[in-house]
Design a protein around this motif. Structure first.
Motif, PDB file in Angstrom:
ATOM      1  N   PRO A  10     101.968  78.911  38.984  1.00 21.75           N
ATOM      2  CA  PRO A  10     101.892  80.370  38.915  1.00 21.75           C
ATOM      3  C   PRO A  10     102.848  80.905  37.847  1.00 21.75           C
ATOM      4  CG  PRO A  10     102.191  79.607  41.179  1.00 21.75           C
ATOM      5  CD  PRO A  10     102.442  78.434  40.282  1.00 21.75           C
ATOM      6  N   ARG A  11     102.551  82.106  37.368  1.00 24.73           N
ATOM      7  CA  ARG A  11     103.443  82.745  36.409  1.00 24.73           C
ATOM      8  C   ARG A  11     104.831  82.920  37.024  1.00 24.73           C
ATOM      9  NH1 ARG A  11      99.560  86.964  36.274  1.00 24.73           N
ATOM     10  NH2 ARG A  11     101.242  88.313  37.026  1.00 24.73           N
ATOM     11  N   ILE A  67      93.314  76.230  49.655  1.00 24.32           N
ATOM     12  CA  ILE A  67      92.494  76.163  48.447  1.00 24.32           C
ATOM     13  C   ILE A  67      92.442  77.532  47.794  1.00 24.32           C
ATOM     14  CG2 ILE A  67      90.289  75.423  47.495  1.00 24.32           C
ATOM     15  CD1 ILE A  67      89.774  74.097  50.262  1.00 24.32           C
ATOM     16  N   ALA A  68      92.963  77.642  46.599  1.00 17.95           N
ATOM     17  CA  ALA A  68      92.979  78.906  45.867  1.00 17.95           C
ATOM     18  C   ALA A  68      91.634  79.132  45.185  1.00 17.95           C
ATOM     19  CB  ALA A  68      94.121  78.919  44.855  1.00 17.95           C
ATOM     20  N   SER A  69      90.586  78.959  45.949  1.00 23.15           N
ATOM     21  CA  SER A  69      89.212  79.114  45.482  1.00 23.15           C
ATOM     22  C   SER A  69      88.355  79.346  46.712  1.00 23.15           C
ATOM     23  CB  SER A  69      88.754  77.854  44.735  1.00 23.15           C
ATOM     24  OG  SER A  69      87.377  77.921  44.432  1.00 23.15           O
ATOM     25  N   PHE A 276      82.325  82.612  35.121  1.00 25.23           N
ATOM     26  CA  PHE A 276      83.662  83.204  35.094  1.00 25.23           C
ATOM     27  C   PHE A 276      83.673  84.655  35.585  1.00 25.23           C
ATOM     28  CE2 PHE A 276      84.071  84.929  30.410  1.00 25.23           C
ATOM     29  CZ  PHE A 276      82.876  85.617  30.557  1.00 25.23           C
ATOM     30  N   SER A 277      82.635  85.017  36.340  1.00 23.11           N
ATOM     31  CA  SER A 277      82.556  86.405  36.804  1.00 23.11           C
ATOM     32  C   SER A 277      83.691  86.769  37.756  1.00 23.11           C
ATOM     33  CB  SER A 277      81.211  86.648  37.498  1.00 23.11           C
ATOM     34  OG  SER A 277      81.095  85.867  38.663  1.00 23.11           O
ATOM     35  N   SER A 278      84.304  85.769  38.384  1.00 27.65           N
ATOM     36  CA  SER A 278      85.398  86.044  39.317  1.00 27.65           C
ATOM     37  C   SER A 278      86.762  86.029  38.639  1.00 27.65           C
ATOM     38  CB  SER A 278      85.399  85.004  40.440  1.00 27.65           C
ATOM     39  OG  SER A 278      85.670  83.716  39.921  1.00 27.65           O
ATOM     40  N   HIS A 279      86.803  85.653  37.374  1.00 28.41           N
ATOM     41  CA  HIS A 279      88.091  85.515  36.698  1.00 28.41           C
ATOM     42  C   HIS A 279      88.771  86.873  36.519  1.00 28.41           C
ATOM     43  CE1 HIS A 279      87.309  81.317  34.759  1.00 28.41           C
ATOM     44  NE2 HIS A 279      86.924  81.385  36.016  1.00 28.41           N
ATOM     45  N   SER A 280      90.080  86.852  36.627  1.00 25.37           N
ATOM     46  CA  SER A 280      90.851  88.077  36.489  1.00 25.37           C
ATOM     47  C   SER A 280      92.302  87.703  36.248  1.00 25.37           C
ATOM     48  CB  SER A 280      90.740  88.920  37.763  1.00 25.37           C
ATOM     49  OG  SER A 280      91.706  89.951  37.789  1.00 25.37           O
ATOM     50  N   SER A 281      93.003  88.542  35.540  1.00 27.69           N
ATOM     51  CA  SER A 281      94.437  88.308  35.325  1.00 27.69           C
ATOM     52  C   SER A 281      95.215  88.404  36.631  1.00 27.69           C
ATOM     53  CB  SER A 281      94.984  89.330  34.327  1.00 27.69           C
ATOM     54  OG  SER A 281      94.785  90.655  34.815  1.00 27.69           O
ATOM     55  N   ARG A 282      94.576  88.929  37.688  1.00 26.20           N
ATOM     56  CA  ARG A 282      95.243  89.110  38.977  1.00 26.20           C
ATOM     57  C   ARG A 282      94.829  88.041  39.990  1.00 26.20           C
ATOM     58  NH1 ARG A 282      94.384  95.182  40.797  1.00 26.20           N
ATOM     59  NH2 ARG A 282      95.862  94.485  42.404  1.00 26.20           N
ATOM     60  N   TYR A 283      94.158  86.985  39.534  1.00 27.17           N
ATOM     61  CA  TYR A 283      93.611  85.986  40.459  1.00 27.17           C
ATOM     62  C   TYR A 283      94.708  85.305  41.295  1.00 27.17           C
ATOM     63  CZ  TYR A 283      90.744  82.166  42.232  1.00 27.17           C
ATOM     64  OH  TYR A 283      90.081  81.305  43.069  1.00 27.17           O
ATOM     65  N   VAL A 284      95.717  84.761  40.640  1.00 29.13           N
ATOM     66  CA  VAL A 284      96.773  84.047  41.372  1.00 29.13           C
ATOM     67  C   VAL A 284      97.559  85.021  42.243  1.00 29.13           C
ATOM     68  CG1 VAL A 284      98.876  82.673  41.147  1.00 29.13           C
ATOM     69  CG2 VAL A 284      96.930  82.219  39.648  1.00 29.13           C
ATOM     70  N   ASP A 289      98.743  86.625  47.841  1.00 25.51           N
ATOM     71  CA  ASP A 289      98.723  87.676  48.867  1.00 25.51           C
ATOM     72  C   ASP A 289      98.073  87.179  50.160  1.00 25.51           C
ATOM     73  OD1 ASP A 289     100.008  89.506  47.287  1.00 25.51           O
ATOM     74  OD2 ASP A 289      98.193  90.533  46.632  1.00 25.51           O
ATOM     75  N   ILE A 290      97.196  86.190  50.039  1.00 23.08           N
ATOM     76  CA  ILE A 290      96.605  85.568  51.226  1.00 23.08           C
ATOM     77  C   ILE A 290      97.481  84.418  51.721  1.00 23.08           C
ATOM     78  CG2 ILE A 290      94.617  84.229  52.072  1.00 23.08           C
ATOM     79  CD1 ILE A 290      92.871  85.828  50.146  1.00 23.08           C
ATOM     80  N   PHE A 291      98.023  83.651  50.775  1.00 19.73           N
ATOM     81  CA  PHE A 291      98.806  82.470  51.140  1.00 19.73           C
ATOM     82  C   PHE A 291     100.105  82.819  51.869  1.00 19.73           C
ATOM     83  CE2 PHE A 291     102.103  79.305  49.821  1.00 19.73           C
ATOM     84  CZ  PHE A 291     101.653  78.255  50.611  1.00 19.73           C
ATOM     85  N   LYS A 292     100.821  83.822  51.389  1.00 23.27           N
ATOM     86  CA  LYS A 292     102.146  84.108  51.941  1.00 23.27           C
ATOM     87  C   LYS A 292     102.124  84.510  53.424  1.00 23.27           C
ATOM     88  CE  LYS A 292     103.515  86.665  48.344  1.00 23.27           C
ATOM     89  NZ  LYS A 292     104.404  87.467  47.468  1.00 23.27           N
TER      90      LYS A 292
END
Length: 315
Positions: A10-11, A67-69, A276-284, A289-292
């Motif tokens: 992650p960034r 799974i981040a997908s 790539f329709s789901s791609h976004s700069s906010r993906y990770v 936000d779900i993982f934490k």
């Protein structure tokens, strides 16, 4: 300390708050899966394409795979199930960017934006385009889950009548009607736009056949944003060549990347998007936000996590 192994990085602006929020966790970040690091992992965070069955022989401590997908078709499902490893994913994370992509394609088609761009390149003032309107049309959404329902919400704002088809037939959010997949053929002739959001499962593989396209309107717009094995590529080529429908928009394919020799590349009545329709700069950011919250629960001994999956079922 609990060891959490990320097989992607992650960034920094996302990584630091994560580490600060969980001082009792030993986070390991890598750009690829490493078997030695996997040995120590109790929790694995992955996009799902790097983990193979043979890797699990090293993962003696592994208890949870996040799974981040949304899709898991490339994962070693049987090997994971045999170990009774807990699995969850980021189902629903794609609904905002994917809905925007789908709406963009629909409006581009209806309002002839590709034609506009082409005339601009040619420096030509040309009004000979066929323009139509979205409002007042009917959209059939096959698989109105988290993403499909969001698509329905936005389409209803454009005065589109929405019909959903799912396994249960239970009413789905933002659908004017919801029916079982068993009666899909009864619903197809009603639709101006047919959108598939189905995952890849044994039941959905090659679900759509030539017969389904034959009963669609010849003016229909077909969109596949779920998984590419919903319909055989040869069937799609036949349907588009014979113009059984007006146009198709594809983001997913049986073989990815789509082979350069595929006849789909040369067809005027299809729009091809490279999955790539789901791609976004906010993906990770959205994944975390779900993982934490799930990680907080896990550390407290609570296994009622968001998006728990039945790995052998495929979702």
């Amino acid at each position: 300390m609990v060891n959490v192994y990320f097989t992607f990085e992650p960034r920094e602006d996302l990584r630091k708050p994560l580490i600060t929020e969980f001082p009792q966790v030993d986070f390991v970040f890598d750009s690829k899966l490493d078997t030695e690091k996997l040995r120590a992992a109790e929790i694995l965070v992955t996009y799902g394409e790097d983990l193979k069955a043979e890797h699990l022989q090293y993962a003696d401590k592994l208890q949870w795979i996040f799974i981040a997908s949304a899709g898991i078709e490339k994962m070693p499902a049987e090997a994971i199930a045999s170990r009774d490893i807990f699995v969850s994913n980021v189902r629903g994370i794609h609904k905002k960017p994917m809905t925007e992509s789908i709406l963009a394609h629909i409006l581009a088609y209806k309002r002839a934006l590709p034609f506009v761009y082409e005339q601009q390149k040619k420096h030509e003032w040309n009004k000979k385009a066929r323009l139509s309107e979205l409002n007042g049309s009917t959209a059939l959404i096959i698989g109105p889950g988290a993403i499909g329902s969001e698509i329905g919400r936005i389409l209803q704002a454009f005065d589109v009548y929405t019909i959903g088809c799912n396994r249960s037939g239970e009413q789905a959010s933002f659908m004017n009607e919801t029916h079982k997949l068993d009666v899909l053929k009864d619903q197809l002739p009603k639709a101006d736009i047919v959108i598939s959001m189905l995952p890849s499962t044994a039941e959905t593989k090659h679900l759509l056949t030539r017969e389904h396209f034959e009963i669609m309107k010849d003016s229909a717009l077909f969109m596949n944003f779920g998984r590419g094995d919903l319909v055989k590529t040869d069937t799609l080529v036949e349907v588009l060549t014979e113009k059984l429908i007006a146009h198709a928009v594809l983001d997913v394919y049986e073989i990815e990347p789509l082979p350069a020799e595929s006849p789909l590349w040369e067809m005027e009545n299809v729009t091809l998007s490279p999955h790539f329709s789901s791609h976004s700069s906010r993906y990770v950011e959205r994944s975390l936000d779900i993982f934490k919250p799930s990680l907080h629960k896990w550390l407290a001994g609570d296994r009622d996590l968001e998006n728990k999956m039945v790995i052998l079922r495929g979702y």
